[in-house]
Design a protein around this motif. Sequence first.
Motif, PDB file in Angstrom:
ATOM      1  N   ILE A   1      -6.736  -5.641   5.978  1.00  0.00           N
ATOM      2  CA  ILE A   1      -5.766  -4.919   5.277  1.00  0.00           C
ATOM      3  C   ILE A   1      -5.764  -3.556   6.083  1.00  0.00           C
ATOM      4  O   ILE A   1      -6.875  -2.904   6.340  1.00  0.00           O
ATOM      5  CB  ILE A   1      -6.074  -4.474   3.815  1.00  0.00           C
ATOM      6  N   GLU A   2      -4.361  -2.872   6.258  1.00  0.00           N
ATOM      7  CA  GLU A   2      -4.417  -1.844   7.243  1.00  0.00           C
ATOM      8  C   GLU A   2      -3.177  -1.037   6.888  1.00  0.00           C
ATOM      9  O   GLU A   2      -2.052  -1.870   6.469  1.00  0.00           O
ATOM     10  CB  GLU A   2      -4.637  -1.996   8.602  1.00  0.00           C
TER      11      GLU A   2
ATOM     12  N   GLY B   1      -4.417   3.879   4.519  1.00  0.00           N
ATOM     13  CA  GLY B   1      -5.558   2.996   4.244  1.00  0.00           C
ATOM     14  C   GLY B   1      -7.066   3.341   4.127  1.00  0.00           C
ATOM     15  O   GLY B   1      -7.753   2.419   4.117  1.00  0.00           O
ATOM     16  N   SER B   2      -7.408   4.451   4.220  1.00  0.00           N
ATOM     17  CA  SER B   2      -8.572   5.066   4.176  1.00  0.00           C
ATOM     18  C   SER B   2      -9.022   5.854   2.688  1.00  0.00           C
ATOM     19  O   SER B   2      -8.007   5.719   1.884  1.00  0.00           O
ATOM     20  CB  SER B   2      -9.079   6.125   5.380  1.00  0.00           C
TER      21      SER B   2
ATOM     22  N   SER C   1     -10.046  -3.693   3.312  1.00  0.00           N
ATOM     23  CA  SER C   1      -9.396  -2.881   4.442  1.00  0.00           C
ATOM     24  C   SER C   1     -10.099  -2.938   5.738  1.00  0.00           C
ATOM     25  O   SER C   1     -11.483  -2.840   5.839  1.00  0.00           O
ATOM     26  CB  SER C   1      -9.827  -1.388   3.815  1.00  0.00           C
ATOM     27  N   GLN C   2      -9.431  -2.368   6.716  1.00  0.00           N
ATOM     28  CA  GLN C   2     -10.121  -2.180   7.996  1.00  0.00           C
ATOM     29  C   GLN C   2     -11.204  -1.059   8.107  1.00  0.00           C
ATOM     30  O   GLN C   2     -11.993  -1.038   8.948  1.00  0.00           O
ATOM     31  CB  GLN C   2      -9.125  -2.097   9.031  1.00  0.00           C
ATOM     32  N   TYR C   3     -10.815  -0.238   7.126  1.00  0.00           N
ATOM     33  CA  TYR C   3     -11.930   0.762   7.044  1.00  0.00           C
ATOM     34  C   TYR C   3     -13.471   0.402   6.971  1.00  0.00           C
ATOM     35  O   TYR C   3     -14.456   1.149   7.632  1.00  0.00           O
ATOM     36  CB  TYR C   3     -11.568   1.948   5.784  1.00  0.00           C
TER      37      TYR C   3
ATOM     38  N   THR D   1       0.768  -1.261   0.090  1.00  0.00           N
ATOM     39  CA  THR D   1      -0.068  -0.043  -0.124  1.00  0.00           C
ATOM     40  C   THR D   1       0.745   1.213   0.146  1.00  0.00           C
ATOM     41  O   THR D   1       0.325   2.096  -0.079  1.00  0.00           O
ATOM     42  CB  THR D   1      -0.725   0.000   1.253  1.00  0.00           C
TER      43      THR D   1
ATOM     44  N   ARG E   1      -4.722  -1.323  -0.869  1.00  0.00           N
ATOM     45  CA  ARG E   1      -5.441  -0.833   0.344  1.00  0.00           C
ATOM     46  C   ARG E   1      -6.648  -0.939   0.611  1.00  0.00           C
ATOM     47  O   ARG E   1      -7.320  -1.074   1.756  1.00  0.00           O
ATOM     48  CB  ARG E   1      -4.721   0.804   0.449  1.00  0.00           C
ATOM     49  N   GLY E   2      -7.686  -1.048  -0.517  1.00  0.00           N
ATOM     50  CA  GLY E   2      -8.918  -1.209  -0.588  1.00  0.00           C
ATOM     51  C   GLY E   2      -9.526  -2.692  -0.599  1.00  0.00           C
ATOM     52  O   GLY E   2      -9.954  -3.069   0.493  1.00  0.00           O
TER      53      GLY E   2
END
Length: 410
Positions: free
Chosen positions: A303-304, A218-219, A260-262, A96, A248-249
């Motif tokens: 994923i973070e 990551g956002s 992602s953790q998002y 990422t 990252r997504g």
Amino acid sequence: MFRFTTVLTTVLIFVCSAPSLAQQNQEQTLAQQNQEQTLAQAFGGFKWNSQFEVAYDDIDQLLAMTVVNTGMSDRSRLKSEQTIGTRMTSGRNKATALEANRFYFEGVKKSDLKLALTKIRESLENLPQEMPLSELNKKEQLAYWLNLYNMTLLEQLVKRYPLHSLDDEIEDEGLLDAKLITVAGHPLSLNDIQQRIVYPNFSEKPNVIYGFYQGYIGSPSLHPAAFKGATVYKQLEKRAEEFINSNRGAQVDDEILEVSQYYRQATFYFPQLQDDLKRHIAIYAKGQFEYDLRNVEKVEIEIEDYTLADLTGSARQIGSGVANNQAGMLDAVVNGSGGQATGMAGADGGLGAQNVGVVSQTMQTRTANFGRFTPEQAEILRKLKEKQELAAGSVEIKDIDKVKKEKSKN
């Protein structure tokens, strides 16, 4: 004996009357639900046929100067021997590290744009004092909330800069839960805006999750333009496509869809997490990723990269690679190739005084009273405010239509 019995009875009464941990948790949950319902209802009204449009060209100019748009991910990974150097921060995750748009935190921190950012946030925060949000249509309201959220978040990160990682701020939710602003008399946190206003009032639009910038790689990315009511859904579509088709997504590894953790913040839209999230991601998947999704049997949120999405040091070294490919852009920064960046940096590598001046002039116009509306709309709102003051607040919002009719007769 009598005294012992009395004391024992008192203790038993106290123990029996004390609420259990389960009861306490239930009460806290009910209180939170009531708060969510209250905010959603307080900001739930809207006007379908409203012609009011809010202008954000001050935000456009600020972001155009301070955001490096890295474009769509090509899923390149940071090579083990490749270093980012002092000009661009690197993510801990090599998959990422070459992704996400970058914000020039250092330049804003050291320039007048820091004050401009605060003025813009204050202007957005005070907008409902000029006109109730319920007079806007839903698209205009959504653009307003996303811009207010992002400008407030940016302001806070600039204040705290220099930072490298946001894991503590995001995972502990200290930054997201703090009551940072007051809108129409309601003290609000960033989580209030996202989780308790936008999500319930736009429950049919899962793409709104990609409009909330949180500052880390990551956002979803910050883009070099504000959200606009007329185009907000198209803007969110593009952000959804960019985020989902990036390392990252979401990515597929051995028939497992890693995301992602998002997305933990977006379970409101995906109650059946495995099926709902896979179905949502499949809508936007492109190329090989779309093909790989067909064999996915499991979804894992793992994923973070909480590294600050920061462009550090001088921005002068960014050359023509910016326009095409994020890896090329980062290579230009790393290797010192490419010429002068245009529009963002001055000759000394900082934010040019002329550029700051342009933003300041626009900011003065837009942050003035009624400055985010057209002259005609501003006149209507001023007359309504005069009526409200004369009537000691007894004029209702429906009088906006009356003022419009009176103006049309003159």
